[in-house]
Write a protein that holds these residues in place. Structure first.
Motif, mmCIF file in Angstrom:
data_model
loop_
_atom_site.group_PDB
_atom_site.id
_atom_site.type_symbol
_atom_site.label_atom_id
_atom_site.label_comp_id
_atom_site.label_asym_id
_atom_site.label_seq_id
_atom_site.Cartn_x
_atom_site.Cartn_y
_atom_site.Cartn_z
ATOM 1 N N PHE A 5 0.850 -1.188 0.000
ATOM 2 C CA PHE A 5 0.000 0.000 0.000
ATOM 3 C C PHE A 5 0.888 1.242 0.000
ATOM 4 C CE2 PHE A 5 -2.660 -3.261 1.812
ATOM 5 C CZ PHE A 5 -3.940 -2.988 1.346
ATOM 6 N N MET A 6 0.361 2.321 -0.558
ATOM 7 C CA MET A 6 1.018 3.621 -0.498
ATOM 8 C C MET A 6 0.011 4.656 -0.020
ATOM 9 S SD MET A 6 3.638 3.861 -3.715
ATOM 10 C CE MET A 6 4.999 2.695 -3.866
ATOM 11 N N PRO A 7 0.501 5.821 0.406
ATOM 12 C CA PRO A 7 -0.443 6.863 0.837
ATOM 13 C C PRO A 7 -1.471 7.167 -0.254
ATOM 14 C CG PRO A 7 1.784 7.459 1.464
ATOM 15 C CD PRO A 7 1.900 6.246 0.602
ATOM 16 N N GLY A 8 -2.672 7.550 0.197
ATOM 17 C CA GLY A 8 -3.765 7.755 -0.734
ATOM 18 C C GLY A 8 -3.458 8.771 -1.821
ATOM 19 N N ARG A 9 -3.859 8.418 -3.035
ATOM 20 C CA ARG A 9 -3.745 9.326 -4.175
ATOM 21 C C ARG A 9 -4.934 9.031 -5.091
ATOM 22 N NH1 ARG A 9 1.155 11.302 -8.039
ATOM 23 N NH2 ARG A 9 -0.106 11.579 -9.922
ATOM 24 N N PRO A 10 -5.877 9.963 -5.214
ATOM 25 C CA PRO A 10 -7.143 9.668 -5.879
ATOM 26 C C PRO A 10 -7.034 9.151 -7.304
ATOM 27 C CG PRO A 10 -7.306 11.718 -4.647
ATOM 28 C CD PRO A 10 -5.858 11.305 -4.612
ATOM 29 N N ASP A 11 -6.143 9.716 -8.127
ATOM 30 C CA ASP A 11 -6.094 9.293 -9.521
ATOM 31 C C ASP A 11 -5.624 7.848 -9.652
ATOM 32 O OD1 ASP A 11 -3.584 10.030 -8.621
ATOM 33 O OD2 ASP A 11 -2.931 10.923 -10.510
ATOM 34 N N VAL A 12 -4.566 7.511 -8.923
ATOM 35 C CA VAL A 12 -4.049 6.145 -8.971
ATOM 36 C C VAL A 12 -5.040 5.175 -8.338
ATOM 37 C CG1 VAL A 12 -2.170 4.626 -8.283
ATOM 38 C CG2 VAL A 12 -1.677 6.972 -8.949
ATOM 39 N N TYR A 13 -5.624 5.601 -7.234
ATOM 40 C CA TYR A 13 -6.619 4.752 -6.558
ATOM 41 C C TYR A 13 -7.772 4.413 -7.497
ATOM 42 C CZ TYR A 13 -10.359 3.327 -3.407
ATOM 43 O OH TYR A 13 -11.381 2.641 -2.798
ATOM 44 N N GLN A 14 -8.316 5.428 -8.159
ATOM 45 C CA GLN A 14 -9.490 5.199 -8.999
ATOM 46 C C GLN A 14 -9.166 4.336 -10.207
ATOM 47 O OE1 GLN A 14 -12.615 6.276 -7.982
ATOM 48 N NE2 GLN A 14 -13.178 4.758 -9.539
ATOM 49 N N SER A 15 -8.021 4.592 -10.847
ATOM 50 C CA SER A 15 -7.667 3.778 -12.015
ATOM 51 C C SER A 15 -7.437 2.330 -11.618
ATOM 52 C CB SER A 15 -6.423 4.350 -12.706
ATOM 53 O OG SER A 15 -5.299 4.325 -11.839
ATOM 54 N N THR A 16 -6.823 2.136 -10.455
ATOM 55 C CA THR A 16 -6.603 0.777 -9.964
ATOM 56 C C THR A 16 -7.925 0.108 -9.624
ATOM 57 O OG1 THR A 16 -4.470 1.430 -9.040
ATOM 58 C CG2 THR A 16 -5.416 -0.610 -8.223
ATOM 59 N N LEU A 17 -8.801 0.858 -8.970
ATOM 60 C CA LEU A 17 -10.108 0.315 -8.596
ATOM 61 C C LEU A 17 -10.913 -0.075 -9.833
ATOM 62 C CD1 LEU A 17 -11.902 -0.149 -6.048
ATOM 63 C CD2 LEU A 17 -12.958 2.063 -6.573
ATOM 64 N N ASP A 18 -10.936 0.802 -10.826
ATOM 65 C CA ASP A 18 -11.691 0.523 -12.048
ATOM 66 C C ASP A 18 -11.156 -0.718 -12.757
ATOM 67 O OD1 ASP A 18 -13.188 2.765 -11.522
ATOM 68 O OD2 ASP A 18 -12.113 4.054 -12.959
ATOM 69 N N LYS A 19 -9.835 -0.806 -12.851
ATOM 70 C CA LYS A 19 -9.240 -1.962 -13.525
ATOM 71 C C LYS A 19 -9.528 -3.235 -12.751
ATOM 72 C CE LYS A 19 -6.733 -3.902 -16.711
ATOM 73 N NZ LYS A 19 -7.199 -3.934 -18.126
ATOM 74 N N GLY A 20 -9.440 -3.168 -11.429
ATOM 75 C CA GLY A 20 -9.738 -4.343 -10.621
ATOM 76 C C GLY A 20 -11.163 -4.819 -10.801
#
Length: 315
Positions: free
Chosen positions: A102-117
């Motif tokens: 895990f890394m500190p929260g970052r909305p753009d990376v979080y969302q792209s990862t979530l969408d791909k998952g």
């Protein structure tokens, strides 16, 4: 024109990087082989080393000192991490590492990862994805960069899922919550950095972002590679490379047997402390071999291993 071309090139690099992050949840089998080149035994389908259940069971009696000595002699000098908060500290944690980064929260990376998952069929939040991959005998080892307040991604619900999938606890470089509920799981032997009653906010990746699963991670001063054997006891965690696990166990068993023999003979006053504490004479070595043969079925080491020890001895 050169400036525009440079901008276009940088944009393409950024897009490739974001796409890589979005799919960088696991590593390929070839990469796993690259990270574990000295392992020659069985592997999981994804390439992660699969140290046998027998070795894992025998590992429970190994001390940190014994594991440390073997690993240091083999050139692995950064395999122990301390200063943990222990759940069920009277018990021992042993298993194969399944890692999460895990890394500190970052909305753009979080969302792209979530969408791909979600496109790949993963459900719910990112903190549950590694848990869904756990197998029996695994230890969930997560680097959450020591996050404390608003950081916990593991509470009693996720802990129950971890335990159901692996039968084991966790090594968690961060804070957990619901510690009373976690203690109710009798075999959830775990090592965590801290406790805090808050919880992470999964909305838009405000607190944490999952970057990797089943990848090499940093655990304080130790690199953990998937498939490493975790030995947690006495407040510390040893991370044993898969290819050294059997050697650590066998070395520990020899040391254990020699200690048992030496202590017994000292109580019997057959030898002096000076004789036992130094290099053993041929007479003592022969006595030790005879002692092994006479007690093979009562000793805390598998009989077949004692036979192997005897076969390799010259006395």
């Amino acid at each position: 024109m050169r400036i525009n071309n440079l901008k276009v090139s940088m944009l393409l690099i950024c897009l490739i990087f974001i796409q890589y992050i979005a799919i960088a949840q696991t590593i390929s089998r070839d990469q796993m082989l690259l990270y574990t080149p000295l392992w020659e035994g069985e592997r999981f389908e994804d390439g992660r080393p699969k140290v046998s259940d027998e070795i894992l069971e025998r590992m429970k009696l190994v001390t940190h000192e014994e594991a440390w000595a073997v690993m240091k002699n083999e050139g692995f000098q950064h395999q122990y991490e301390e200063d943990w908060l222990s759940i069920h500290p009277e018990q021992v944690l042993v298993g194969r590492a399944y890692t999460a980064l895990f890394m500190p929260g970052r909305p753009d990376v979080y969302q792209s990862t979530l969408d791909k998952g979600h496109e790949e069929g993963r459900i719910k939040g990112q903190n549950s994805w590694p848990v869904d991959e756990l197998q029996a005998g695994d230890v969930y080892v997560a680097d959450q960069f020591g996050a404390h307040k608003d950081g916990p991604t593991i509470g009693d619900n996720l802990a129950n899922a971890i335990y159901a999938n692996s039968g084991n606890g966790i090594v968690y470089n961060g804070a957990i919550r619901d510690i009373e509920g976690l203690k109710e799981l009798p075999e959830f032997t775990s090592f965590v950095r801290s406790y805090h009653p808050s919880h992470h906010n999964p909305s838009h990746g405000q607190n944490t972002t999952l970057i990797g699963m089943n990848v090499p991670i940093n655990l304080g001063s130790v690199m953990v590679v998937p498939g490493d054997v975790i030995l947690g006891k006495e407040g510390g965690v040893s991370v044993i490379p898969a290819h050294l696990a059997e050697k650590v166990v066998k070395t520990s068993e020899i040391v254990r047997l020699r200690d048992m023999f030496g202590h017994q003979r000292l109580r019997e006053k057959k030898y002096t402390a000076g004789q036992i504490d130094t290099r053993w004479s041929d007479e003592i070595e022969k006595d030790f071999s005879q002692w092994l043969e006479a007690n093979v079925d009562e000793l805390p080491v598998p009989p077949e291993q004692i036979q192997e020890i005897l076969e390799n001895r010259t006395w």
